[in-house]
Design a protein around this motif. Structure first.
Motif, PDB file in Angstrom:
ATOM      1  N   MET A  18       0.830  -1.207   0.000  1.00  4.76           N
ATOM      2  CA  MET A  18       0.000   0.000   0.000  1.00  4.76           C
ATOM      3  C   MET A  18       0.863   1.255   0.000  1.00  4.76           C
ATOM      4  N   LEU A  19       1.898   1.274   0.840  1.00 10.29           N
ATOM      5  CA  LEU A  19       2.769   2.448   0.914  1.00 10.29           C
ATOM      6  C   LEU A  19       3.554   2.627  -0.382  1.00 10.29           C
ATOM      7  N   ALA A  20       4.067   1.520  -0.923  1.00  8.22           N
ATOM      8  CA  ALA A  20       4.853   1.589  -2.160  1.00  8.22           C
ATOM      9  C   ALA A  20       3.998   2.099  -3.314  1.00  8.22           C
ATOM     10  N   LEU A  21       2.757   1.620  -3.389  1.00  7.59           N
ATOM     11  CA  LEU A  21       1.866   2.047  -4.470  1.00  7.59           C
ATOM     12  C   LEU A  21       1.578   3.539  -4.381  1.00  7.59           C
ATOM     13  N   LEU A  22       1.352   4.031  -3.156  1.00  9.08           N
ATOM     14  CA  LEU A  22       1.086   5.464  -2.980  1.00  9.08           C
ATOM     15  C   LEU A  22       2.307   6.310  -3.327  1.00  9.08           C
ATOM     16  N   ILE A  23       3.486   5.873  -2.885  1.00 12.12           N
ATOM     17  CA  ILE A  23       4.717   6.647  -3.131  1.00 12.12           C
ATOM     18  C   ILE A  23       5.067   6.649  -4.622  1.00 12.12           C
ATOM     19  N   ILE A  24       5.057   5.436  -5.227  1.00 14.51           N
ATOM     20  CA  ILE A  24       5.392   5.333  -6.654  1.00 14.51           C
ATOM     21  C   ILE A  24       4.357   6.080  -7.496  1.00 14.51           C
ATOM     22  N   GLY A  25       3.072   5.916  -7.124  1.00 13.24           N
ATOM     23  CA  GLY A  25       2.005   6.577  -7.865  1.00 13.24           C
ATOM     24  C   GLY A  25       2.141   8.086  -7.844  1.00 13.24           C
ATOM     25  N   ARG A  26       2.524   8.619  -6.693  1.00 10.55           N
ATOM     26  CA  ARG A  26       2.671  10.073  -6.582  1.00 10.55           C
ATOM     27  C   ARG A  26       3.854  10.571  -7.416  1.00 10.55           C
ATOM     28  N   LYS A  27       4.936   9.802  -7.431  1.00  9.83           N
ATOM     29  CA  LYS A  27       6.107  10.174  -8.232  1.00  9.83           C
ATOM     30  C   LYS A  27       5.817  10.064  -9.726  1.00  9.83           C
ATOM     31  N   ALA A  28       4.872   9.153 -10.061  1.00 12.76           N
ATOM     32  CA  ALA A  28       4.601   8.883 -11.480  1.00 12.76           C
ATOM     33  C   ALA A  28       3.529   9.788 -12.072  1.00 12.76           C
ATOM     34  N   VAL A  29       3.076  10.792 -11.342  1.00 10.88           N
ATOM     35  CA  VAL A  29       1.991  11.666 -11.832  1.00 10.88           C
ATOM     36  C   VAL A  29       2.337  12.328 -13.169  1.00 10.88           C
ATOM     37  N   PRO A  30       3.542  12.894 -13.351  1.00  7.54           N
ATOM     38  CA  PRO A  30       3.867  13.481 -14.667  1.00  7.54           C
ATOM     39  C   PRO A  30       3.772  12.456 -15.801  1.00  7.54           C
ATOM     40  N   LEU A  31       4.235  11.241 -15.532  1.00  5.64           N
ATOM     41  CA  LEU A  31       4.163  10.174 -16.535  1.00  5.64           C
ATOM     42  C   LEU A  31       2.713   9.812 -16.842  1.00  5.64           C
ATOM     43  N   LEU A  32       1.891   9.752 -15.802  1.00  2.96           N
ATOM     44  CA  LEU A  32       0.468   9.435 -15.995  1.00  2.96           C
ATOM     45  C   LEU A  32      -0.238  10.544 -16.769  1.00  2.96           C
ATOM     46  N   ASN A  33       0.148  11.778 -16.523  1.00  5.52           N
ATOM     47  CA  ASN A  33      -0.445  12.897 -17.271  1.00  5.52           C
ATOM     48  C   ASN A  33      -0.209  12.745 -18.773  1.00  5.52           C
ATOM     49  N   ARG A  34       1.009  12.319 -19.118  1.00  2.97           N
ATOM     50  CA  ARG A  34       1.326  12.127 -20.541  1.00  2.97           C
ATOM     51  C   ARG A  34       0.629  10.885 -21.093  1.00  2.97           C
ATOM     52  N   ALA A  35       0.606   9.802 -20.294  1.00  3.55           N
ATOM     53  CA  ALA A  35       0.022   8.542 -20.755  1.00  3.55           C
ATOM     54  C   ALA A  35      -1.484   8.662 -20.982  1.00  3.55           C
ATOM     55  N   LEU A  36      -2.143   9.503 -20.185  1.00  2.00           N
ATOM     56  CA  LEU A  36      -3.598   9.644 -20.293  1.00  2.00           C
ATOM     57  C   LEU A  36      -4.021  10.786 -21.223  1.00  2.00           C
ATOM     58  N   ASN A  37      -3.043  11.399 -21.863  1.00  2.00           N
ATOM     59  CA  ASN A  37      -3.355  12.471 -22.818  1.00  2.00           C
ATOM     60  C   ASN A  37      -3.794  11.842 -24.151  1.00  2.00           C
ATOM     61  N   ILE A  38      -4.996  11.240 -24.136  1.00  2.00           N
ATOM     62  CA  ILE A  38      -5.527  10.470 -25.269  1.00  2.00           C
ATOM     63  C   ILE A  38      -6.819  11.125 -25.744  1.00  2.00           C
ATOM     64  N   ARG A  39      -6.908  11.417 -27.039  1.00  3.42           N
ATOM     65  CA  ARG A  39      -8.104  12.072 -27.575  1.00  3.42           C
ATOM     66  C   ARG A  39      -9.297  11.127 -27.639  1.00  3.42           C
ATOM     67  N   SER A  40      -9.054   9.909 -28.079  1.00  4.88           N
ATOM     68  CA  SER A  40     -10.139   8.939 -28.247  1.00  4.88           C
ATOM     69  C   SER A  40     -10.720   8.534 -26.899  1.00  4.88           C
ATOM     70  N   ASN A  41     -12.031   8.717 -26.730  1.00  2.80           N
ATOM     71  CA  ASN A  41     -12.682   8.320 -25.481  1.00  2.80           C
ATOM     72  C   ASN A  41     -12.612   6.812 -25.275  1.00  2.80           C
ATOM     73  N   GLU A  42     -12.687   6.061 -26.376  1.00  6.99           N
ATOM     74  CA  GLU A  42     -12.632   4.604 -26.286  1.00  6.99           C
ATOM     75  C   GLU A  42     -11.282   4.137 -25.747  1.00  6.99           C
ATOM     76  N   LEU A  43     -10.202   4.669 -26.326  1.00  8.92           N
ATOM     77  CA  LEU A  43      -8.874   4.273 -25.869  1.00  8.92           C
ATOM     78  C   LEU A  43      -8.597   4.783 -24.459  1.00  8.92           C
ATOM     79  N   PHE A  44      -9.097   5.977 -24.151  1.00 13.54           N
ATOM     80  CA  PHE A  44      -8.922   6.533 -22.808  1.00 13.54           C
ATOM     81  C   PHE A  44      -9.568   5.617 -21.768  1.00 13.54           C
ATOM     82  N   ALA A  45     -10.794   5.165 -22.061  1.00 18.09           N
ATOM     83  CA  ALA A  45     -11.501   4.266 -21.143  1.00 18.09           C
ATOM     84  C   ALA A  45     -10.748   2.954 -20.991  1.00 18.09           C
ATOM     85  N   LEU A  46     -10.249   2.402 -22.082  1.00 13.05           N
ATOM     86  CA  LEU A  46      -9.525   1.129 -22.023  1.00 13.05           C
ATOM     87  C   LEU A  46      -8.264   1.245 -21.163  1.00 13.05           C
TER      88      LEU A  46
END
Length: 407
Positions: free
Chosen positions: A197-225
């Motif tokens: 639980m702690l590792a997931l929270l720490i890694i997840g918080r550090k990975a926010v910039p990466l997640l911002n780029r990864a979720l920058n998807i125009r297609s609603n279908e691909l975004f949902a997937l």
């Protein structure tokens, strides 16, 4: 299997009817979903000729209900952020310890007073200690209380309970099923659960910039997937390390809440949360045998009364440690009073270990009463606090505000 689609269609129609009735009565929808599930489940009496008692579709509805819990907890996590919970880490640890300590001790004392053997006493304590994360999440969302100050503590207690559950299930399974347990195994289970639980929270918080780029998807279908893939993978991975899949979904929601795509994800999740969440409570009702509840009435009522008192006291103390107002503290105890899926899991361990048969109907009736009573108490928490404050010195400022009777 020939009538599988028809059974699922009937289930959805019944769920919709229960929702309409609860809306007309202005009452929480959760008890209606559970009761309608009981009325037409495979354990219900044969009351119609075609015998559509959801026998074939029960496993499918149960699985869809599990998905519903994931969406409920994921959505709840979206309403918060890792940062907010980290800031409250110390008070959550203290509040969670208070909550577990009071409820578990009362469960042991209740089992002792009921004259149960030692193993049965441990099972009863487990049943009465762990609240239902699914019902708590549903009520918080329905009543629009996710922004309330006490909700951080409620979320923290839910996660704290999961660490306790990982440890407790290790101990209980070892004692009941194999007759022994290892201290190293218990510490390992606790360490892995907490560490994950702690590792997931720490890694997840550090990975926010990466997640911002990864979720920058125009297609609603691909975004949902992409979002659904992340949700199910994190929840599934959690289960493999003995952290409840629902807690994994909650943690993933907390991480996504830190990203710039939170609002889009929230809008995407809403219909899935409502549809699959309703199926969870209906499916929960399907598992309850109404004909087997009679023998455990007094035992269940006694446990319910003890739980109500223990929860209220624990909520008041936990809230005080977090410097919350007495009214907000009362909301904690009244909100997490519901019992559900985790209590049934503990009872099933007792059944698998060949313990007293009374444990199953006791757990079912106890859970049913609190699943119905919990949402009602949460909804009317302000009125309950006001009434109790007239009798007990909970908040002297509120008592001074109340109009005094003419002398």
């Amino acid at each position: 299997m020939d009538h599988l689609v028809l059974e699922v269609g009937l289930a959805i129609a019944l769920i919709a009817a229960a929702g309409l009735i609860s809306s007309k009565l202005r009452f929480s929808v959760v008890p209606f979903y559970i009761l309608i599930g009981m009325a037409v489940g495979p354990h219900a009496p044969h009351f119609w000729h075609l015998d559509f008692r959801f026998i074939h579709s029960e496993p499918l509805i149960e699985f869809m209900g599990r998905i519903g819990v994931l969406f409920l907890l994921f959505y709840l996590g979206l309403e918060f952020s890792v940062g907010r919970l980290v800031k409250s880490g110390r008070s959550i640890a203290i509040g969670g310890s208070i909550y577990i300590g009071i409820n578990f001790t009362l469960g042991i004392l209740f089992g002792l007073a009921a004259g149960l053997p030692f193993m049965e006493m441990l099972v009863v304590a487990g049943i009465t200690t762990i609240s239902s994360s699914a019902i708590v999440a549903k009520v918080l969302v329905d009543l629009k209380r996710t922004a309330n100050p006490e909700t951080e503590m409620i979320l923290g207690i839910i996660m704290f309970e999961d660490v306790f559950l990982a440890v407790y299930l290790s101990i209980l399974s070892g004692l009941v099923l194999s007759g022994s347990t290892s201290l190293a195994g218990i510490l390992s289970s606790a360490g892995i659960a907490l560490g994950f639980m702690l590792a997931l929270l720490i890694i997840g918080r550090k990975a926010v910039p990466l997640l911002n780029r990864a979720l920058n998807i125009r297609s609603n279908e691909l975004f949902a997937l992409v979002v659904f893939a992340g949700l199910f993978l994190v929840a599934g991975l959690s289960e493999t390390v003995h952290v409840a899949e629902a807690i994994g979904a909650l943690l993933f929601g907390l991480i996504i809440a830190e990203t710039e795509h939170m609002k889009r994800v929230e809008h995407l999740i809403l219909p899935f949360r409502d549809f699959f969440g309703a199926l969870f409570f209906f499916g929960f009702g399907l598992t309850i045998d109404p004909l087997a509840l009679g023998g455990a009435v007094w035992l269940s009522l006694g446990a319910v009364l003890l739980t109500l008192v223990g929860n209220f006291v624990a909520g008041m103390l936990a809230g005080r440690t977090a410097k919350l107002s007495p009214k907000a503290s009362a909301n904690i105890g009244l909100t997490i009073v519901s019992r559900g899926e985790f209590s049934i899991i503990v009872a099933n361990i007792g059944k698998a270990g060949g313990l007293l048969a009374i444990l199953q109907p006791f757990a079912a009736l106890y859970v049913l009463i609190l699943a119905i009573l919990g949402p009602l108490l949460t909804k009317e928490s302000k009125l309950i606090f006001k009434l109790l404050n007239k009798v007990l010195p909970l908040d002297r400022r509120e008592r001074r505000k109340s109009p005094q009777p003419p002398g």
